[in-house]
Design a protein around this motif. Structure first.
Motif, PDB file in Angstrom:
ATOM      1  N   LEU A  62       0.822  -1.208   0.000  1.00 40.53           N
ATOM      2  CA  LEU A  62       0.000   0.000   0.000  1.00 40.53           C
ATOM      3  C   LEU A  62       0.859   1.261   0.000  1.00 40.53           C
ATOM      4  N   VAL A  63       1.947   1.212   0.757  1.00 41.18           N
ATOM      5  CA  VAL A  63       2.912   2.314   0.788  1.00 41.18           C
ATOM      6  C   VAL A  63       4.292   1.699   0.593  1.00 41.18           C
ATOM      7  N   GLN A  64       5.059   2.230  -0.349  1.00 42.05           N
ATOM      8  CA  GLN A  64       6.381   1.686  -0.662  1.00 42.05           C
ATOM      9  C   GLN A  64       7.474   2.641  -0.199  1.00 42.05           C
ATOM     10  N   GLU A  65       8.427   2.109   0.549  1.00 45.07           N
ATOM     11  CA  GLU A  65       9.571   2.919   0.968  1.00 45.07           C
ATOM     12  C   GLU A  65      10.244   3.540  -0.255  1.00 45.07           C
ATOM     13  N   GLY A  66      10.554   4.827  -0.169  1.00 48.16           N
ATOM     14  CA  GLY A  66      11.229   5.500  -1.264  1.00 48.16           C
ATOM     15  C   GLY A  66      10.289   6.088  -2.302  1.00 48.16           C
ATOM     16  N   LYS A  67       8.966   5.900  -2.104  1.00 46.93           N
ATOM     17  CA  LYS A  67       7.993   6.444  -3.053  1.00 46.93           C
ATOM     18  C   LYS A  67       6.952   7.261  -2.298  1.00 46.93           C
ATOM     19  N   LEU A  68       6.300   8.168  -3.022  1.00 43.28           N
ATOM     20  CA  LEU A  68       5.246   8.975  -2.413  1.00 43.28           C
ATOM     21  C   LEU A  68       4.013   8.123  -2.167  1.00 43.28           C
ATOM     22  N   SER A  69       3.377   8.330  -1.029  1.00 44.36           N
ATOM     23  CA  SER A  69       2.125   7.633  -0.730  1.00 44.36           C
ATOM     24  C   SER A  69       0.998   8.247  -1.556  1.00 44.36           C
ATOM     25  N   ARG A  70       0.018   7.424  -1.933  1.00 45.06           N
ATOM     26  CA  ARG A  70      -1.144   7.923  -2.676  1.00 45.06           C
ATOM     27  C   ARG A  70      -2.004   8.838  -1.817  1.00 45.06           C
ATOM     28  N   GLY A  71      -1.885   8.669  -0.502  1.00 47.60           N
ATOM     29  CA  GLY A  71      -2.699   9.478   0.397  1.00 47.60           C
ATOM     30  C   GLY A  71      -2.685   8.887   1.794  1.00 47.60           C
ATOM     31  N   PHE A 181      -4.759   4.665  11.191  1.00 45.04           N
ATOM     32  CA  PHE A 181      -4.450   5.205   9.871  1.00 45.04           C
ATOM     33  C   PHE A 181      -2.941   5.139   9.641  1.00 45.04           C
ATOM     34  N   PHE A 182      -2.535   5.245   8.371  1.00 45.20           N
ATOM     35  CA  PHE A 182      -1.113   5.252   8.021  1.00 45.20           C
ATOM     36  C   PHE A 182      -0.948   5.997   6.691  1.00 45.20           C
ATOM     37  N   GLY A 183       0.305   6.280   6.331  1.00 45.61           N
ATOM     38  CA  GLY A 183       0.597   7.014   5.106  1.00 45.61           C
ATOM     39  C   GLY A 183       0.751   8.502   5.321  1.00 45.61           C
ATOM     40  N   GLU A 184       0.607   8.951   6.583  1.00 44.41           N
ATOM     41  CA  GLU A 184       0.621  10.393   6.848  1.00 44.41           C
ATOM     42  C   GLU A 184       1.995  11.027   6.629  1.00 44.41           C
ATOM     43  N   GLU A 185       3.076  10.250   6.798  1.00 48.41           N
ATOM     44  CA  GLU A 185       4.419  10.823   6.666  1.00 48.41           C
ATOM     45  C   GLU A 185       4.605  11.471   5.288  1.00 48.41           C
ATOM     46  N   SER A 186       4.309  10.715   4.246  1.00 48.35           N
ATOM     47  CA  SER A 186       4.494  11.218   2.887  1.00 48.35           C
ATOM     48  C   SER A 186       3.501  12.329   2.552  1.00 48.35           C
ATOM     49  N   VAL A 187       2.261  12.180   3.009  1.00 49.46           N
ATOM     50  CA  VAL A 187       1.227  13.169   2.717  1.00 49.46           C
ATOM     51  C   VAL A 187       1.567  14.512   3.356  1.00 49.46           C
ATOM     52  N   LEU A 188       2.007  14.496   4.597  1.00 46.40           N
ATOM     53  CA  LEU A 188       2.260  15.736   5.331  1.00 46.40           C
ATOM     54  C   LEU A 188       3.579  16.405   4.957  1.00 46.40           C
ATOM     55  N   THR A 189       4.584  15.604   4.578  1.00 47.30           N
ATOM     56  CA  THR A 189       5.893  16.182   4.273  1.00 47.30           C
ATOM     57  C   THR A 189       6.099  16.433   2.788  1.00 47.30           C
ATOM     58  N   GLY A 190       5.398  15.682   1.947  1.00 49.83           N
ATOM     59  CA  GLY A 190       5.622  15.789   0.509  1.00 49.83           C
ATOM     60  C   GLY A 190       6.839  15.029   0.045  1.00 49.83           C
ATOM     61  N   PHE A 191       7.486  14.275   0.964  1.00 46.12           N
ATOM     62  CA  PHE A 191       8.667  13.492   0.628  1.00 46.12           C
ATOM     63  C   PHE A 191       8.311  12.002   0.548  1.00 46.12           C
ATOM     64  N   PHE A 206     -10.370   3.211   3.621  1.00 50.08           N
ATOM     65  CA  PHE A 206     -10.752   4.458   2.987  1.00 50.08           C
ATOM     66  C   PHE A 206      -9.456   5.227   2.760  1.00 50.08           C
ATOM     67  N   LEU A 207      -9.297   5.752   1.549  1.00 50.52           N
ATOM     68  CA  LEU A 207      -8.094   6.494   1.184  1.00 50.52           C
ATOM     69  C   LEU A 207      -8.445   7.958   0.965  1.00 50.52           C
ATOM     70  N   LEU A 208      -7.752   8.844   1.695  1.00 47.99           N
ATOM     71  CA  LEU A 208      -7.870  10.276   1.463  1.00 47.99           C
ATOM     72  C   LEU A 208      -6.758  10.661   0.502  1.00 47.99           C
ATOM     73  N   PRO A 209      -7.078  10.892  -0.791  1.00 42.10           N
ATOM     74  CA  PRO A 209      -6.031  11.224  -1.757  1.00 42.10           C
ATOM     75  C   PRO A 209      -5.263  12.485  -1.355  1.00 42.10           C
ATOM     76  N   THR A 210      -3.982  12.497  -1.662  1.00 42.51           N
ATOM     77  CA  THR A 210      -3.142  13.646  -1.317  1.00 42.51           C
ATOM     78  C   THR A 210      -3.688  14.939  -1.920  1.00 42.51           C
ATOM     79  N   ALA A 211      -4.232  14.858  -3.132  1.00 45.33           N
ATOM     80  CA  ALA A 211      -4.761  16.059  -3.787  1.00 45.33           C
ATOM     81  C   ALA A 211      -5.919  16.655  -3.006  1.00 45.33           C
ATOM     82  N   VAL A 212      -6.775  15.806  -2.421  1.00 41.44           N
ATOM     83  CA  VAL A 212      -7.902  16.305  -1.624  1.00 41.44           C
ATOM     84  C   VAL A 212      -7.386  16.972  -0.357  1.00 41.44           C
TER      85      VAL A 212
END
Length: 250
Positions: A62-71, A181-191, A206-212
């Protein structure tokens, strides 16, 4: 997210009502997350309405190290394993792994198939059936060729505990989650994420897309400030972790 009694009650509801109940419960989780506490009720509902349903099979990444999370992912049912950063290998280990890979690349094509992968694994004292080898290749074969190249082979070794153990590498910390929940690191930092998250069961999110998320953040100054503070904190933490890593051995 769903207490046992509510799970039992929700199980008897029609799918649309069950989805509405899940969304209502997710709203309460939003409010519990510090960065969202600066949001107005209308902004919370804007994000809730932007949620996308996502299903995962056991083993799905669902989340891959070294890549941006979808949300930002909210666990509704199921469970995930959150794995910390992969170990850094030395140049000597890299050369040893490359030599083993090349030894089983019979035609010198720069890639190996399932049969050759099973042979290569024996060099690491690991027995794989041809079916297991095919499954591994399917999981990591980025171009769908049915073969894997060295970079994909190395990624596989570093991503699976049984292979790291066979190579005498450190065990990666793994945290099991069945709520939250998880995936917040990439969503909040943009890294890119420093963690990998895999489903361990048939799971429903439920996925909250980064764009939203970003659309709300851009119009909420207080929320933007909280996100900036979080990003700065993560950047300092990553710098400290990098400084503490042992130097590579030649």
């Amino acid at each position: 997210l769903l207490p046992p009694l509510r799970c039992a009650l929700a199980g008897g509801l029609p799918a649309p009502l069950r989805a509405q109940m899940d969304i209502l419960l997710t709203r309460s989780v939003f409010i519990s997350i510090p960065v969202f506490q600066a949001c107005e009720p209308a902004e919370i509902m804007q994000m809730v309405q932007g949620l996308v349903s996502h299903l995962a099979l056991p083993g799905d990444v669902l989340v891959q190290e070294g890549k941006l999370s979808r949300g930002l992912y909210f666990i509704m049912r199921g469970a995930v394993a959150i794995m910390g950063p992969r170990p850094t290998i030395t140049n000597a280990q890299h050369r040893d792994i490359k030599e083993k890979f090349d030894a089983f690349d019979a035609d010198g094509s720069g890639s190996i198939d399932a049969a050759e992968l099973a042979e290569a694994m024996r060099a690491f004292d690991l027995e794989l059936s041809k079916a297991e080898a095919k499954r591994l290749i399917m999981d990591i074969d980025a171009d769908g060729s049915g073969n894997i190249e060295f970079d994909e082979f190395l990624d596989m070794l570093l991503s699976h505990a049984r292979f790291r153990e066979a190579m005498g590498m450190p065990v990666i910390d793994v945290v099991e989650m069945n709520e939250g929940f998880f995936g917040e690191e990439s969503v909040l930092t943009g890294f890119p994420s420093t963690e990998t998250v895999r489903a361990t069961k048939y799971s429903d999110f439920f996925l909250l897309p980064t764009a939203v998320f970003n659309k709300v953040r851009e119009t909420n100054e207080a929320m933007g400030k909280l996100v900036h503070e979080y990003s700065q904190k993560r950047a300092r933490q990553k710098a400290l972790e990098k400084a503490a890593q042992p130097r590579r051995v030649l």
